[in-house]
Write an enzyme that holds these catalytic residues in place. Sequence first.
Site, PDB file in Angstrom:
ATOM      1  N   LYS A   1     -10.094   6.196  -1.937  1.00 48.78           N
ATOM      2  CA  LYS A   1     -10.236   5.290  -0.789  1.00 48.78           C
ATOM      3  C   LYS A   1     -11.307   5.858   0.108  1.00 48.78           C
ATOM      4  O   LYS A   1     -11.195   6.992   0.593  1.00 48.78           O
ATOM      5  CB  LYS A   1      -8.919   5.246   0.000  1.00 48.78           C
TER       6      LYS A   1
HETATM    7  O1  LIG Z   1      -4.552   2.760   5.204  1.00 45.39           O
HETATM    8  C1  LIG Z   1      -4.385   1.807   5.978  1.00 45.39           C
HETATM    9  C2  LIG Z   1      -3.126   1.581   6.662  1.00 45.39           C
HETATM   10  O2  LIG Z   1      -2.428   0.509   6.096  1.00 45.39           O
HETATM   11  C3  LIG Z   1      -3.321   1.433   8.149  1.00 45.39           C
HETATM   12  O3  LIG Z   1      -2.083   1.152   8.687  1.00 45.39           O
HETATM   13  P1  LIG Z   1      -1.728   1.446  10.222  1.00 45.39           P
HETATM   14  O4  LIG Z   1      -2.519   0.521  11.077  1.00 45.39           O
HETATM   15  O5  LIG Z   1      -0.258   1.163  10.287  1.00 45.39           O
HETATM   16  O6  LIG Z   1      -2.045   2.882  10.480  1.00 45.39           O
END
Ligand SMILES: O=C[C@H](O)COP(=O)(O)O
Length: 225
Positions: free
Chosen positions: A87
């Site tokens: 990622k």
């Molecule tokens: O990796 C991406 C996540 O889904 C971001 O989620 P979050 O906004 O809860 O930190």
Amino acid sequence: MDILFDTANLDDIERLTPIYPVTGVTTNPSILKAEGKIDFYAHFRQIRSIIGPNRTLHVQVLSKETQGMVDEAHRLLDKIDANVYPKIPLTEAGLHAMRILKSEGVKVTATAIYSKTQGFLAIASGVDYLAPYYNRMQSIDINTRETIEALAGFIKRFDAPSKIMAASFKNIAQVSHALQSGADAVTLSPQLLQQALSAPDIITAVDRFLDDWEEIHGTTELPFE
Ligand SMILES: O=C[C@H](O)COP(=O)(O)O
């Protein structure tokens, strides 16, 4: 449709993967923080052994420099397995890293997507997945649904191989809105799915069916003959 677990919790992955129709696991450094000081590569090899070879595993790099991202992506593939999707955050350095990795045939997930611009650059670079951050975009008054619709439109119009994997969900309505808007995949905490299935109306409906049966038949089982 892809539904992925956005977690690194081994117990949850082991217990809930057979129940929910999940097609993979995604994590980021903040999600990993919840697991404490893990043995990084061993932890992901364990996740792989739980989810098996056919589900996708997406692991984020840490470096902010192009070469560092490329090196870390290679390390993930070497030390976890060759099917990991590194990622990569879609910064300028990240975009460069993605293009290098795609030219090597590596599968890539573009992350930290907040805009159509980041999205079309990811699509034009041939990434496998791009991850718009649903809740975070909504929190800063970006029209998330319209952004996903536009990106899905670009993918269709240019016959691009990329898939939209919406992420960053804080409630289950956001998840279905992302899918309705054209996301191919959603990654979410398993607890959001569990909460959705334990809604009082569902529990009451099931209990009432059982009460009605028991009132007439004096049992809560179907007859054996
Ligand atoms: O990796 C991406 C996540 O889904 C971001 O989620 P979050 O906004 O809860 O930190």
